[in-house]
Write an enzyme that holds these catalytic residues in place. Sequence first.
Site, PDB file in Angstrom:
ATOM      1  N   SER A 108       0.801  -1.196   0.024  1.00  0.00           N
ATOM      2  CA  SER A 108       0.109   0.106   0.033  1.00  0.00           C
ATOM      3  C   SER A 108       0.858   1.297  -0.125  1.00  0.00           C
ATOM      4  O   SER A 108       0.369   2.046  -0.713  1.00  0.00           O
ATOM      5  CB  SER A 108      -1.070  -0.018   1.115  1.00  0.00           C
ATOM      6  OG  SER A 108      -0.360  -0.149   2.271  1.00  0.00           O
ATOM      7  N   GLU A 109       2.013   1.241   0.702  1.00  0.00           N
ATOM      8  CA  GLU A 109       2.893   2.413   0.674  1.00  0.00           C
ATOM      9  C   GLU A 109       4.187   1.764   0.850  1.00  0.00           C
ATOM     10  O   GLU A 109       4.637   0.849   1.470  1.00  0.00           O
ATOM     11  CB  GLU A 109       2.721   3.418   1.858  1.00  0.00           C
ATOM     12  CG  GLU A 109       1.295   4.271   1.418  1.00  0.00           C
ATOM     13  CD  GLU A 109       0.516   4.462   2.680  1.00  0.00           C
ATOM     14  OE1 GLU A 109      -0.360   5.360   2.435  1.00  0.00           O
ATOM     15  OE2 GLU A 109       0.648   3.751   3.645  1.00  0.00           O
ATOM     16  N   THR A 110       5.328   2.711   0.177  1.00  0.00           N
ATOM     17  CA  THR A 110       6.622   2.533   0.108  1.00  0.00           C
ATOM     18  C   THR A 110       7.348   3.882   0.642  1.00  0.00           C
ATOM     19  O   THR A 110       7.075   4.976  -0.003  1.00  0.00           O
ATOM     20  CB  THR A 110       7.340   1.827  -1.105  1.00  0.00           C
ATOM     21  OG1 THR A 110       6.779   0.716  -1.322  1.00  0.00           O
ATOM     22  CG2 THR A 110       8.775   1.772  -0.853  1.00  0.00           C
TER      23      THR A 110
END
Length: 298
Positions: A45-47
């Site tokens: 979902s996020e990096t």
Amino acid sequence: MPLAYCILDVFTERPYTGNPLAVVLDADELQTAQMQAIAREFNLSETVFLQSPRAEQALARARIFTPAKELPFAGHPTVGAACLLSLIGKAPQGEDVSFVIEQGVGPVPVRVRRAPDRAAYAELTAAQLPEFASEVPDDAVIARILGIDVANLGSNGERVRAVSCGVPFVLVPVRTPEVLAGIDLDVASWRRALAGAWAQALYVYTRGYEGELRARMFAPAMGIAEDPATGSAAAALAGALASDSPIVDGRLHWVIHQGVEMGRPSQLHISAERAGAAVTAVRVGGFAVRIAEGTLTV
């Protein structure tokens, strides 16, 4: 160019639950297009990419990407990055320390408490106080997007509203956990009603039977079908609930359980402070545990 990275599970003390996060270290040389490509490759979902800070008071600069876009602020990357910096010795050491992570929204203060094992707990203070939009889609449209009966919208007198503490969300209260579990997102209806709107992502919440909050988050525009734990949405919800509160001065606290329907149970601790009937601070906290590390070839 080799770059070190770590994978953490955030908003949990138990590996392989919570919200997975990739943290790329020493990312000063990466260009925006490279970071976006790497985020698509990780497909989480996020990096978050940690760089040298530009602001004098900050320990690090964090650039945060979903598979589809860069975000000015996000909660689970902030909590996870703060915990990792502490765990690998790149933050001030101690049982209870504070520092600042620079983000697109501005400086974000964090406080880290170390656990005796490999987990750590971090709490962020949102850089932006709650901001409310004047218009949201009507209840019938929201119900159609979620695939639920319009009669199941609403909880404790709360209605659908759009709120931001750095990233805007449509906050949708529903009546019971069973309604929450039964959501079947209609992306075509979402696109017609919310694509291009100020708040495009949906944070749907209810009260559980033991007093806890339960939530699910859907963000097609971010390339996220559903998110196991969403700190920026939790901050918006804390700001909204605190704005509703009859308490004039003091601290309010809630616990959110998210990711249950995905098999990734997560626990987010949210709080807000009020002074003179105004919301003066919003905070989001949780544990993070490191589960993997490696080298990225760029």
